[in-house]
Design a protein around this motif. Structure first.
Motif, short mmCIF file in Angstrom:
data_model
loop_
_atom_site.label_atom_id
_atom_site.label_comp_id
_atom_site.label_asym_id
_atom_site.label_seq_id
_atom_site.Cartn_x
_atom_site.Cartn_y
_atom_site.Cartn_z
N THR A 263 0.80 -1.14 0.10
CA THR A 263 0.05 -0.03 0.14
C THR A 263 0.85 1.21 0.07
N SER A 264 2.20 1.22 -0.07
CA SER A 264 2.87 2.19 0.09
C SER A 264 4.45 2.15 -0.55
N THR A 265 5.18 3.24 -0.48
CA THR A 265 6.66 3.08 -0.83
C THR A 265 7.41 2.45 0.21
N ALA A 266 6.79 1.81 1.09
CA ALA A 266 7.70 0.71 1.82
C ALA A 266 8.35 -0.40 1.21
N ARG A 267 7.66 -0.61 -0.15
CA ARG A 267 8.08 -1.89 -0.78
C ARG A 267 9.43 -1.74 -1.21
N GLY B 83 -1.16 1.60 -6.27
CA GLY B 83 -2.66 1.13 -6.30
C GLY B 83 -2.42 0.18 -7.75
N MET B 84 -2.37 0.80 -8.76
CA MET B 84 -2.14 -0.02 -9.94
C MET B 84 -1.29 -1.23 -9.95
N ALA B 85 -0.26 -1.00 -9.33
CA ALA B 85 0.86 -2.26 -9.07
C ALA B 85 0.01 -3.48 -8.50
N HIS B 86 -0.92 -3.18 -7.54
CA HIS B 86 -1.30 -4.23 -6.68
C HIS B 86 -3.09 -4.61 -7.09
N SER B 87 -3.48 -4.04 -8.00
CA SER B 87 -4.80 -4.01 -8.34
C SER B 87 -5.06 -5.12 -9.48
N PRO B 88 -5.57 -6.39 -9.10
CA PRO B 88 -5.88 -7.30 -10.12
C PRO B 88 -6.76 -6.93 -11.03
#
Length: 453
Positions: free
Chosen positions: A196-200, A321-326
């Motif tokens: 959900t964040s730039t913590a990735r 959000g896009m990166a984690h939205s199937p």
């Protein structure tokens, strides 16, 4: 012998001649893919913050920051900055078993350490193959438990960086075992933050930085608990949830019989979370093969093993959000009959046609046939308002090493993304040529010197 000790003995004894050409080729592809991803991520705010902090700290000039005109920095600092850049754009690689981005850590830590040690291209490529092997084996031993417990894939990625750095430092087996042990006890990261964040990308930077520091400390004689992988309440049990000795046996079984960088590596050829690439590909295939326009679609149904509900933001508004939205991947593929780098742009993420289709995405029953063939794959069925039905199955996303990964795809990614780093065209072409010929270069600075803005 401890698990770390057995693994380290193998990792320090293998030489370039022991590796299949395909493994070496995939290692070079990982360098190209990681640099391309970093170029796209160089201007993202999280990358800028970490780069600025590293510049403020300064230090011994050992390794280059990619796409930067300033002086070199200490090796661990450079590794951290470069890894954050690569991961920030969600366009790096993945191990298809657990979606660990080992290539980002390997290229960032490896190139930085290779600059420090004066390593040649063959040494660097060998370090990448062996680092990928270590991360893959440890990662597989804690999968799926670590994800169920809420942890992030940086838990495995750190071993890639530590082993690659250790190889380039030419450490002995006993020192490599300590680098592995130090890595096991110094990494963490929570999936809830990464999704959900730039913590990735912060996690990616830590994996690279801490892996390098573990190798440096081990080289100097620092000692940790060498049995920390398999011991009671050790790394494998704490993160994977399985009894340490049985999980440890998984780490060391059949060493050298196959190579993870061949069997399980996948390079992203489109942006976003790797688990959703096959969704977009299958949706695009289904819509394109039946010539279905977006306004004709009544429903988009996805089916894959273990997939029972949509996750992530339903209507993403930014890159994270896009990166984690199937749902976005499915709707975008169906709407445009394609999915490419343009789908990570602000304009596409806000596209009203895609968002209208998102509300028509459904999750179907998991498949019951050929389930063993799905490697982050999916089956997508599109139904139109007038009753037409089109179905497509993609067992593994494009870019999966086991399915055949060629330089044409890597070159296309490199040339598409590298201009984001403000490099001149001749720099892009010269650096790509250096990567293609990486096994024969005498010093990795032949590549890194071409990455200065």
């Amino acid at each position: 012998m401890t698990v770390a000790g057995e693994l380290a003995t193998f990792l320090t004894r293998v030489g370039p001649a022991d590796l299949p050409p395909q493994a070496i080729d995939h290692a070079a592809m990982l360098i190209a893919s990681t640099l391309a991803s970093a170029a796209l991520g160089a201007g993202i705010g999280s990358s800028t913050i970490i780069r600025d902090l590293a510049r403020e700290r300064g230090g011994v000039a050992e390794a280059s920051l990619w796409f930067d005109a300033g002086p070199k920095l200490p090796v661990a600092e450079a590794a951290q900055v470069n890894a954050v850049m690569s991961d920030a754009a969600a366009s790096d690689d993945s191990d298809l078993r657990n979606i660990v981005h080992a290539g980002t850590t390997l290229a960032a830590a490896g190139l930085a350490m290779a600059e420090r040690t004066g390593a040649n291209g063959e040494d660097m490529l060998t370090a990448i193959v062996l680092g990928y092997e270590a991360a893959g084996r440890v990662g597989e031993a804690i999968t799926p438990g670590f994800r169920a417990r809420g942890f992030h894939g940086c838990l495995a990625a750190i071993f890639a960086g530590a082993v690659a750095a250790g190889r380039l430092l030419r450490v002995e087996a006993s020192q490599m075992a300590q680098a592995i042990a130090l890595s096991a006890t110094s990494i963490g990261g929570l999936m809830a933050a990464a999704n959900t964040s730039t913590a990735r990308e912060y996690h990616a930077g830590l994996a690279a930085m801490l892996g390098v520091r573990a190798a440096l400390a081990a080289q100097r004689g620092y000692r940790a608990e060498e049995s920390i992988l398999e011991t009671k309440r050790g790394f494998l049990e704490a993160y994977g949830g399985t009894e340490g000795s049985s999980a440890g046996a998984m780490v060391t079984r059949d060493l050298g019989q196959s190579w993870d960088i061949i069997t399980d590596m996948a390079v992203k050829l489109v942006p976003g979370g790797h688990p959703y690439h096959a969704l977009a590909e299958a949706a695009a295939n289904a819509a394109k093969e039946a010539n279905i326009a977006a306004q004709e679609i009544e429903s988009i149904t996805v089916s894959r093993p273990g997939f029972t509900a949509l996750t992530g933001p339903l209507h993403p508004t930014d890159l994270i959000g896009m990166a984690h939205s199937p749902a976005y991947f499915l709707a975008a593929g169906a709407a445009d009959h394609d999915f490419s780098w343009v789908h990570a742009t602000a304009a596409k993420i806000a596209d009203p046609v895609i968002h209208q289709l998102i509300d028509k995405v459904r999750v179907g029953s998991p498949p019951t046939a050929d389930t063993e063939h799905y490697r982050q794959g999916a089956t997508v069925t599109i139904r139109t308002a007038d009753g037409r039905v089109s179905t497509s199955t993609v067992f593994a996303p494009k870019g999966a090493g086991a399915g055949g990964l060629g330089w044409a795809d890597i070159d296309r990614k490199y040339r598409t993304l590298m201009p984001h780093a403000r490099l001149r065209e001749q720099q892009i072409e010269a650096s790509l040529a250096a990567i293609h010929d990486f096994r024969r270069i005498a010093h990795v600075s032949e590549l890194t010197s071409l990455l200065h803005t």
